[in-house]
Design an enzyme around this catalytic site. Structure first.
Site, PDB file in Angstrom:
ATOM      1  N   SER A  71       0.884  -1.178   0.085  1.00 64.93           N
ATOM      2  CA  SER A  71      -0.014   0.109   0.154  1.00 64.93           C
ATOM      3  C   SER A  71       1.058   1.235   0.068  1.00 64.93           C
ATOM      4  O   SER A  71       2.035   1.009  -0.222  1.00 64.93           O
ATOM      5  CB  SER A  71      -0.775  -0.088   1.199  1.00 64.93           C
ATOM      6  N   TYR A 108      -6.520   6.819  -6.112  1.00 65.70           N
ATOM      7  CA  TYR A 108      -5.449   5.745  -5.852  1.00 65.70           C
ATOM      8  C   TYR A 108      -5.306   5.625  -4.229  1.00 65.70           C
ATOM      9  O   TYR A 108      -5.146   4.576  -3.643  1.00 65.70           O
ATOM     10  CB  TYR A 108      -4.315   6.565  -6.134  1.00 65.70           C
ATOM     11  N   LYS A 167      -5.980   2.140  -1.735  1.00 65.30           N
ATOM     12  CA  LYS A 167      -4.735   1.687  -0.759  1.00 65.30           C
ATOM     13  C   LYS A 167      -5.275   1.597   0.393  1.00 65.30           C
ATOM     14  O   LYS A 167      -4.977   0.629   1.222  1.00 65.30           O
ATOM     15  CB  LYS A 167      -3.459   2.591  -1.053  1.00 65.30           C
TER      16      LYS A 167
HETATM   17  N1  LIG Z   1       6.669   4.488  -5.861  1.00 68.32           N
HETATM   18  C1  LIG Z   1       6.389   4.866  -4.755  1.00 68.32           C
HETATM   19  O1  LIG Z   1       6.810   5.955  -4.446  1.00 68.32           O
HETATM   20  C2  LIG Z   1       5.359   4.222  -4.125  1.00 68.32           C
HETATM   21  C3  LIG Z   1       4.768   4.601  -2.689  1.00 68.32           C
HETATM   22  C4  LIG Z   1       3.944   4.065  -2.229  1.00 68.32           C
HETATM   23  C5  LIG Z   1       3.439   2.776  -2.728  1.00 68.32           C
HETATM   24  N2  LIG Z   1       3.917   2.307  -3.925  1.00 68.32           N
HETATM   25  C6  LIG Z   1       3.308   0.847  -4.154  1.00 68.32           C
HETATM   26  O2  LIG Z   1       4.358   0.055  -4.671  1.00 68.32           O
HETATM   27  C7  LIG Z   1       3.723  -0.691  -5.779  1.00 68.32           C
HETATM   28  C8  LIG Z   1       4.665  -0.678  -6.816  1.00 68.32           C
HETATM   29  O3  LIG Z   1       4.666   0.442  -7.337  1.00 68.32           O
HETATM   30  P1  LIG Z   1       5.975   1.202  -8.285  1.00 68.32           P
HETATM   31  O4  LIG Z   1       6.216   2.475  -7.822  1.00 68.32           O
HETATM   32  O5  LIG Z   1       7.137   0.040  -8.293  1.00 68.32           O
HETATM   33  O6  LIG Z   1       5.394   1.260  -9.726  1.00 68.32           O
HETATM   34  P2  LIG Z   1       5.619   1.080 -11.124  1.00 68.32           P
HETATM   35  O7  LIG Z   1       7.214   1.032 -11.411  1.00 68.32           O
HETATM   36  O8  LIG Z   1       4.667   1.768 -11.999  1.00 68.32           O
HETATM   37  O9  LIG Z   1       5.040  -0.514 -11.194  1.00 68.32           O
HETATM   38  C9  LIG Z   1       3.854  -1.031 -11.132  1.00 68.32           C
HETATM   39  C10 LIG Z   1       3.774  -2.493 -11.459  1.00 68.32           C
HETATM   40  O10 LIG Z   1       2.534  -2.820 -11.481  1.00 68.32           O
HETATM   41  C11 LIG Z   1       2.211  -3.724 -12.701  1.00 68.32           C
HETATM   42  N3  LIG Z   1       0.888  -3.707 -12.949  1.00 68.32           N
HETATM   43  C12 LIG Z   1       0.055  -2.702 -12.958  1.00 68.32           C
HETATM   44  N4  LIG Z   1      -1.109  -3.075 -13.420  1.00 68.32           N
HETATM   45  C13 LIG Z   1      -1.052  -4.429 -13.733  1.00 68.32           C
HETATM   46  C14 LIG Z   1      -2.075  -5.588 -14.132  1.00 68.32           C
HETATM   47  N5  LIG Z   1      -3.230  -5.104 -14.132  1.00 68.32           N
HETATM   48  N6  LIG Z   1      -1.625  -6.670 -14.176  1.00 68.32           N
HETATM   49  C15 LIG Z   1      -0.350  -6.983 -13.749  1.00 68.32           C
HETATM   50  N7  LIG Z   1       0.499  -6.159 -13.526  1.00 68.32           N
HETATM   51  C16 LIG Z   1       0.152  -4.993 -13.464  1.00 68.32           C
HETATM   52  C17 LIG Z   1       3.101  -3.162 -13.780  1.00 68.32           C
HETATM   53  O11 LIG Z   1       3.433  -4.028 -14.774  1.00 68.32           O
HETATM   54  P3  LIG Z   1       2.906  -3.969 -16.096  1.00 68.32           P
HETATM   55  O12 LIG Z   1       2.348  -2.608 -16.517  1.00 68.32           O
HETATM   56  O13 LIG Z   1       4.016  -4.671 -17.056  1.00 68.32           O
HETATM   57  O14 LIG Z   1       1.515  -4.866 -16.092  1.00 68.32           O
HETATM   58  C18 LIG Z   1       4.318  -2.673 -12.941  1.00 68.32           C
HETATM   59  O15 LIG Z   1       5.038  -4.076 -12.734  1.00 68.32           O
HETATM   60  C19 LIG Z   1       2.404  -0.384  -6.209  1.00 68.32           C
HETATM   61  O16 LIG Z   1       1.216  -1.054  -5.386  1.00 68.32           O
HETATM   62  C20 LIG Z   1       2.375   1.109  -5.640  1.00 68.32           C
HETATM   63  O17 LIG Z   1       1.053   1.661  -5.215  1.00 68.32           O
HETATM   64  C21 LIG Z   1       4.935   3.051  -4.752  1.00 68.32           C
END
Ligand SMILES: NC(=O)c1ccc[n+]([C@@H]2O[C@H](COP(=O)([O-])OP(=O)(O)OC[C@H]3O[C@@H](n4cnc5c(N)ncnc54)[C@H](OP(=O)(O)O)[C@@H]3O)[C@@H](O)[C@H]2O)c1
Length: 228
Positions: free
Chosen positions: A130, A147, A151
């Site tokens: 989350s 979003y 979460k």
């Molecule tokens: N980065 C931050 O600062 C942050 C902060 C808080 C929480 N988070 C959480 O951390 C997690 C990872 O985020 P990230 O920052 O690494 O983002 P990211 O680089 O945009 O990666 C998102 C991932 O989710 C996959 N995805 C999205 N929709 C999908 C679907 N329908 N089926 C299968 N895969 C799907 C994408 O793969 P494909 O497009 O190849 O399907 C990608 O691998 C998320 O849950 C995000 O909410 C991130």
């Protein structure tokens, strides 16, 4: 351990799969087949499973586990996520459906599909990824209502499932992450530079997914050192 990681094609999920692959077997799920194949080419313990988690069927999931030779799953990491950055009044019904489909409904769906395999593990753990935005009372930012509220739903789901799965000894926890420099962060906060990169955050999550079930159940744990 046998560990399923969704959203393993990019950002935190890809870094987490790489970090865990030295000691554990990983089933890496995302839609981008090419990115998953590249990851699997680097680590013999990673099996690429290109799929849309919103559309994954029980038979696709079980045949993938069978062909990987897995009879159980020790950890499910629900890391895949979708962020749409728009003021509340501009968000369409389709936007809400897409965000909730990926961030909430697909998580519930995948937990159901994985349940029979988790039951066969000695120390099963479900980890939902989350965000600080989904934590009650945290600082909120305009544009992130779909979003952040999606979460937030993971926290209550986590509490409910920790209770429902007690008999099976399946531990369920959520990590509410702060900023990590990924494509998603750039969508949420264009131009912002986070102090953590995906590999640094993956170190912490790796410990949690493999060891955290001994210390936590039904909990949402903030993992953040800055705002946002
Ligand atoms: N980065 C931050 O600062 C942050 C902060 C808080 C929480 N988070 C959480 O951390 C997690 C990872 O985020 P990230 O920052 O690494 O983002 P990211 O680089 O945009 O990666 C998102 C991932 O989710 C996959 N995805 C999205 N929709 C999908 C679907 N329908 N089926 C299968 N895969 C799907 C994408 O793969 P494909 O497009 O190849 O399907 C990608 O691998 C998320 O849950 C995000 O909410 C991130």
């Amino acid at each position: 351990m046998n560990i399923v990681i969704t959203g393993a094609s990019s950002g935190i999920g890809a870094a987490l799969a790489s970090s865990l692959a030295s000691e554990h077997r990983i089933l890496a799920i995302a839609r981008s087949a090419k990115a998953l194949e590249e990851l699997a080419a680097l680590h013999s313990n990673i099996v690429a499973f290109p799929a849309d988690i919103s559309k994954l069927t029980e038979s696709q999931f079980s045949s993938c586990l069978n062909s990987a030779g897995w009879t159980n799953v020790d950890v499910l990491v629900n890391n895949a996520g979708l962020l749409i950055n728009k003021p509340f009044l501009n968000l369409t019904d389709a936007d809400w459906q897409e965000v909730y489909q990926t961030n909430v409904l697909a998580v519930a769906h995948l937990i159901r599909l994985t349940f029979p395999y988790l039951k066969k593990s000695k120390s099963p753990h479900i980890v939902n990824i989350s965000s600080m935005g989904g934590v009650q009372g945290s600082v909120k930012f305009p544009g992130l209502s779909a979003y952040s509220s999606s979460k937030g739903a993971l926290t209550i789901l986590t509490e409910c499932l920790a209770e429902e799965f007690k008999e099976e000894n399946i531990r369920v926890n959520t990590l509410a992450l702060g900023s990590v420099q990924t494509p998603m962060l750039a969508k949420a906060f264009p131009g912002y530079q986070a102090s953590l990169n995906p590999a640094e955050m993956a170190k912490m999550i790796s410990w949690f997914v493999t060891e955290g079930s001994g210390f936590f159940n039904g909990k949402t744990i903030p993992v953040a050192s800055e705002t946002p």
